[in-house]
Design a protein around this motif. Structure first.
Motif, PDB file in Angstrom:
ATOM      1  N   LEU A 259     159.098 -23.636 -19.667  1.00  0.00           N
ATOM      2  CA  LEU A 259     157.799 -24.053 -20.201  1.00  0.00           C
ATOM      3  C   LEU A 259     157.044 -22.913 -20.875  1.00  0.00           C
ATOM      4  O   LEU A 259     156.361 -23.111 -21.873  1.00  0.00           O
ATOM      5  N   GLY A 260     157.142 -21.710 -20.320  1.00  0.00           N
ATOM      6  CA  GLY A 260     156.357 -20.588 -20.818  1.00  0.00           C
ATOM      7  C   GLY A 260     155.007 -20.517 -20.129  1.00  0.00           C
ATOM      8  O   GLY A 260     154.525 -21.495 -19.543  1.00  0.00           O
ATOM      9  N   LEU A 261     154.383 -19.337 -20.211  1.00  0.00           N
ATOM     10  CA  LEU A 261     153.111 -19.099 -19.518  1.00  0.00           C
ATOM     11  C   LEU A 261     152.011 -20.054 -19.951  1.00  0.00           C
ATOM     12  O   LEU A 261     151.297 -20.622 -19.127  1.00  0.00           O
ATOM     13  N   ALA A 262     151.833 -20.197 -21.264  1.00  0.00           N
ATOM     14  CA  ALA A 262     150.696 -20.966 -21.777  1.00  0.00           C
ATOM     15  C   ALA A 262     150.753 -22.420 -21.340  1.00  0.00           C
ATOM     16  O   ALA A 262     149.727 -23.009 -20.977  1.00  0.00           O
ATOM     17  N   ARG A 263     151.935 -23.018 -21.346  1.00  0.00           N
ATOM     18  CA  ARG A 263     152.050 -24.429 -20.966  1.00  0.00           C
ATOM     19  C   ARG A 263     152.098 -24.633 -19.460  1.00  0.00           C
ATOM     20  O   ARG A 263     151.652 -25.661 -18.946  1.00  0.00           O
ATOM     21  N   ALA A 264     152.640 -23.652 -18.720  1.00  0.00           N
ATOM     22  CA  ALA A 264     152.833 -23.840 -17.280  1.00  0.00           C
ATOM     23  C   ALA A 264     151.591 -23.527 -16.452  1.00  0.00           C
ATOM     24  O   ALA A 264     151.342 -24.169 -15.426  1.00  0.00           O
ATOM     25  N   THR A 265     150.797 -22.547 -16.880  1.00  0.00           N
ATOM     26  CA  THR A 265     149.718 -22.060 -16.022  1.00  0.00           C
ATOM     27  C   THR A 265     148.636 -23.100 -15.720  1.00  0.00           C
ATOM     28  O   THR A 265     148.279 -23.284 -14.542  1.00  0.00           O
ATOM     29  N   PRO A 266     148.066 -23.798 -16.709  1.00  0.00           N
ATOM     30  CA  PRO A 266     147.006 -24.776 -16.366  1.00  0.00           C
ATOM     31  C   PRO A 266     147.450 -25.855 -15.381  1.00  0.00           C
ATOM     32  O   PRO A 266     146.751 -26.097 -14.382  1.00  0.00           O
ATOM     33  N   PRO A 267     148.616 -26.529 -15.596  1.00  0.00           N
ATOM     34  CA  PRO A 267     149.003 -27.552 -14.620  1.00  0.00           C
ATOM     35  C   PRO A 267     149.317 -27.004 -13.234  1.00  0.00           C
ATOM     36  O   PRO A 267     149.065 -27.668 -12.226  1.00  0.00           O
ATOM     37  N   VAL A 268     149.849 -25.780 -13.166  1.00  0.00           N
ATOM     38  CA  VAL A 268     150.121 -25.189 -11.854  1.00  0.00           C
ATOM     39  C   VAL A 268     148.815 -24.963 -11.097  1.00  0.00           C
ATOM     40  O   VAL A 268     148.703 -25.291  -9.903  1.00  0.00           O
ATOM     41  N   PHE A 269     147.812 -24.420 -11.770  1.00  0.00           N
ATOM     42  CA  PHE A 269     146.528 -24.211 -11.095  1.00  0.00           C
ATOM     43  C   PHE A 269     145.850 -25.539 -10.750  1.00  0.00           C
ATOM     44  O   PHE A 269     145.146 -25.633  -9.739  1.00  0.00           O
ATOM     45  N   VAL A 294     152.664 -27.030   3.166  1.00  0.00           N
ATOM     46  CA  VAL A 294     153.905 -26.820   2.429  1.00  0.00           C
ATOM     47  C   VAL A 294     153.641 -26.932   0.930  1.00  0.00           C
ATOM     48  O   VAL A 294     154.085 -26.087   0.134  1.00  0.00           O
ATOM     49  N   LEU A 295     152.901 -27.962   0.528  1.00  0.00           N
ATOM     50  CA  LEU A 295     152.552 -28.123  -0.885  1.00  0.00           C
ATOM     51  C   LEU A 295     151.680 -26.970  -1.369  1.00  0.00           C
ATOM     52  O   LEU A 295     151.834 -26.504  -2.507  1.00  0.00           O
ATOM     53  N   TRP A 296     150.788 -26.520  -0.519  1.00  0.00           N
ATOM     54  CA  TRP A 296     149.927 -25.371  -0.833  1.00  0.00           C
ATOM     55  C   TRP A 296     150.791 -24.140  -1.119  1.00  0.00           C
ATOM     56  O   TRP A 296     150.570 -23.418  -2.091  1.00  0.00           O
ATOM     57  N   GLY A 297     151.781 -23.915  -0.279  1.00  0.00           N
ATOM     58  CA  GLY A 297     152.670 -22.774  -0.463  1.00  0.00           C
ATOM     59  C   GLY A 297     153.459 -22.855  -1.764  1.00  0.00           C
ATOM     60  O   GLY A 297     153.623 -21.850  -2.466  1.00  0.00           O
ATOM     61  N   ILE A 298     153.932 -24.049  -2.101  1.00  0.00           N
ATOM     62  CA  ILE A 298     154.679 -24.221  -3.349  1.00  0.00           C
ATOM     63  C   ILE A 298     153.798 -23.880  -4.545  1.00  0.00           C
ATOM     64  O   ILE A 298     154.185 -23.111  -5.433  1.00  0.00           O
ATOM     65  N   GLY A 299     152.593 -24.440  -4.574  1.00  0.00           N
ATOM     66  CA  GLY A 299     151.682 -24.193  -5.689  1.00  0.00           C
ATOM     67  C   GLY A 299     151.269 -22.737  -5.783  1.00  0.00           C
ATOM     68  O   GLY A 299     151.207 -22.164  -6.881  1.00  0.00           O
ATOM     69  N   GLN A 300     151.010 -22.110  -4.633  1.00  0.00           N
ATOM     70  CA  GLN A 300     150.573 -20.713  -4.636  1.00  0.00           C
ATOM     71  C   GLN A 300     151.684 -19.788  -5.127  1.00  0.00           C
ATOM     72  O   GLN A 300     151.423 -18.813  -5.838  1.00  0.00           O
ATOM     73  N   HIS A 301     152.915 -20.074  -4.762  1.00  0.00           N
ATOM     74  CA  HIS A 301     154.049 -19.280  -5.244  1.00  0.00           C
ATOM     75  C   HIS A 301     154.132 -19.338  -6.767  1.00  0.00           C
ATOM     76  O   HIS A 301     154.266 -18.298  -7.431  1.00  0.00           O
ATOM     77  N   LEU A 302     154.070 -20.530  -7.323  1.00  0.00           N
ATOM     78  CA  LEU A 302     154.180 -20.685  -8.773  1.00  0.00           C
ATOM     79  C   LEU A 302     153.010 -20.016  -9.487  1.00  0.00           C
ATOM     80  O   LEU A 302     153.191 -19.365 -10.531  1.00  0.00           O
ATOM     81  N   ALA A 303     151.810 -20.138  -8.920  1.00  0.00           N
ATOM     82  CA  ALA A 303     150.634 -19.510  -9.530  1.00  0.00           C
ATOM     83  C   ALA A 303     150.753 -17.990  -9.501  1.00  0.00           C
ATOM     84  O   ALA A 303     150.454 -17.309 -10.494  1.00  0.00           O
ATOM     85  N   LEU A 304     151.203 -17.447  -8.368  1.00  0.00           N
ATOM     86  CA  LEU A 304     151.368 -16.003  -8.256  1.00  0.00           C
ATOM     87  C   LEU A 304     152.426 -15.503  -9.239  1.00  0.00           C
ATOM     88  O   LEU A 304     152.248 -14.461  -9.887  1.00  0.00           O
ATOM     89  N   ASN A 305     153.513 -16.227  -9.351  1.00  0.00           N
ATOM     90  CA  ASN A 305     154.569 -15.869 -10.287  1.00  0.00           C
ATOM     91  C   ASN A 305     154.015 -15.762 -11.710  1.00  0.00           C
ATOM     92  O   ASN A 305     154.235 -14.778 -12.422  1.00  0.00           O
ATOM     93  N   LEU A 306     153.258 -16.764 -12.122  1.00  0.00           N
ATOM     94  CA  LEU A 306     152.721 -16.798 -13.484  1.00  0.00           C
ATOM     95  C   LEU A 306     151.711 -15.681 -13.736  1.00  0.00           C
ATOM     96  O   LEU A 306     151.713 -15.061 -14.803  1.00  0.00           O
ATOM     97  N   VAL A 307     150.848 -15.426 -12.754  1.00  0.00           N
ATOM     98  CA  VAL A 307     149.826 -14.397 -12.943  1.00  0.00           C
ATOM     99  C   VAL A 307     150.462 -13.007 -12.998  1.00  0.00           C
ATOM    100  O   VAL A 307     150.077 -12.167 -13.826  1.00  0.00           O
TER     101      VAL A 307
END
Length: 383
Positions: A259-269, A294-307
């Motif tokens: 997806l890339g940063l620009a497309r992935a970051t808003p939906p992840v947050f 568990v869902l919180w952990g999944i979302g936080q991992h993806l957000a941290l990765n992107l940032v």
């Protein structure tokens, strides 16, 4: 490439385990050292100050001597600090030893994040970074569950001693990374990093994400034990469930590359925001709270990765200094979160904390809408 990833992931695991270890074993430590719980917990504050200081002052050295060399020096210092913690005869020595561990962690973490991006093949940056970040899952398991069990079995000194041994083993294994992250030749500092285009917005996104997380995370234990009337062991399961989700998110990291940063970051947050809102609604249901963690952990991992990917790619020649700023902002949020969360918790309980976190995460999603599209990979530099 697998061995370097394992080394970096394990290094995060040891650093994270030390940062989480004191809370579950504080009673045993205070009894051994004839100190109060509050006095022992000041060691955690000393650790945090050490991290913040090193992130500002030592992390830029990675741009001069190379991230691989700085990581090895930090692991050696971490082993010494953990060994001194295991042998501490009194609480003041423990505080000093944990300050040394903080200095080591503040230098190591920026180097680890930098090396993850350096060793990653082009187009697979998010996948590799995600695997390295899964070291935090290891630290949650070791820091919250295994450490408590090991303390009952062998004592807290043995736990710190074991971590010191692992740190020294990683120092030896990291010899193969010595030349990775070669010096850029630039004389970098926090001031030069702050002049990099896009860094202020990147750090703002970092602050929103971290403040949102810690403002709720710090109060989950109190909610489960005080408001729900459950045991400390049951409270300790929530970080374990969160860590499980954090680790499972590795399976989704390749999607970020596509997806890339620009497309992935808003939906992840937005997904992280939704997890906070769902936990706010069902905060009084222990079972649902664990499942949502568990869902919180999944979302936080993806957000941290992107940032992390976002800020490290702003200027490859100043990655050490930039990641030093990242770590400093993170630990300033660790410092500020008890104050922001306490105000909400006093009035509305954990639901209030989660509401504040949802608002902050939603702001991060709005900020990310301004990112300019790049190549379809998290390796594309954002605006």
């Amino acid at each position: 490439m697998r061995t370097p990833i394992l080394i970096l992931m394990s290094a995060i695991g040891v650093i994270g385990a030390n940062s989480l270890l004191l809370s579950p074993v504080v009673t045993a430590v205070s009894q051994t050292l004839s100190a109060t719980t509050a006095e022992v917990m000041r060691s955690a504050s000393a650790y945090g100050l050490g991290v913040a200081a090193a992130a500002l002052l030592l992390a830029p050295l990675g741009d001069r001597i190379g991230a691989g060399r700085l990581l090895r020096a930090a692991l050696l210092l971490l082993g010494a600090g953990l060994g001194a913690s295991a042998a501490a005869p009194d609480v003041w020595t423990l505080m000093a030893a944990q300050a040394v561990c903080g200095l080591a962690a503040g230098a190591a973490l920026p180097s680890i994040y930098t090396l993850a991006m350096v060793i990653a093949p082009k187009g697979r940056e998010s996948r590799v970074l995600g695997l390295v970040l899964s070291g935090w899952t290891v630290s949650l398991v070791l820091g919250v569950s295994v450490s408590a069990w090991a303390t009952d079995l062998a004592g807290w000194r043995a736990v710190y001693g074991s971590l010191a041994g692992v740190a020294l083993l990683l120092w030896a294994a990291a010899a193969r990374l010595r030349g990775a992250g070669s010096p850029s030749g630039q004389a970098t500092s926090p001031l030069t990093a702050l002049r990099v285009p896009g860094i202020v917005r990147g750090l703002l996104s970092t602050a929103l994400m971290m403040l949102a997380f810690y403002s709720s995370y710090f109060f989950t234990g109190a909610h489960i034990t005080e408001d729900l009337g459950l045991s400390i062991t049951q409270a300790g399961l929530l970080p374990l469930f969160y860590g499980t989700g954090f680790g499972l998110a590795v399976l989704l990291d390749p999607l970020l590359d596509r997806l890339g940063l620009a497309r992935a970051t808003p939906p992840v947050f937005l997904a992280v925001t939704a997890s906070y809102l769902l936990m706010m609604v069902w905060a009084d249901s222990y079972g649902l709270l664990l499942g949502l963690a568990v869902l919180w952990g999944i979302g936080q991992h993806l957000a941290l990765n992107l940032v992390v990917a976002r800020v490290t790619l702003l200027d490859p020649g100043q990655r050490g200094a930039i990641m030093g700023l990242f770590s400093t902002v993170t630990y300033l949020c660790v410092f500020a979160a008890p104050f922001t969360g306490a105000a909400a918790y006093a009035v509305w309980g954990l639901a209030g904390c989660l509401g504040v976190s949802a608002l902050l995460s939603a702001c991060a999603a709005l900020e990310a809408l301004g990112l300019k599209p790049a190549a379809p990979s998290a390796g594309g530099a954002p605006a």
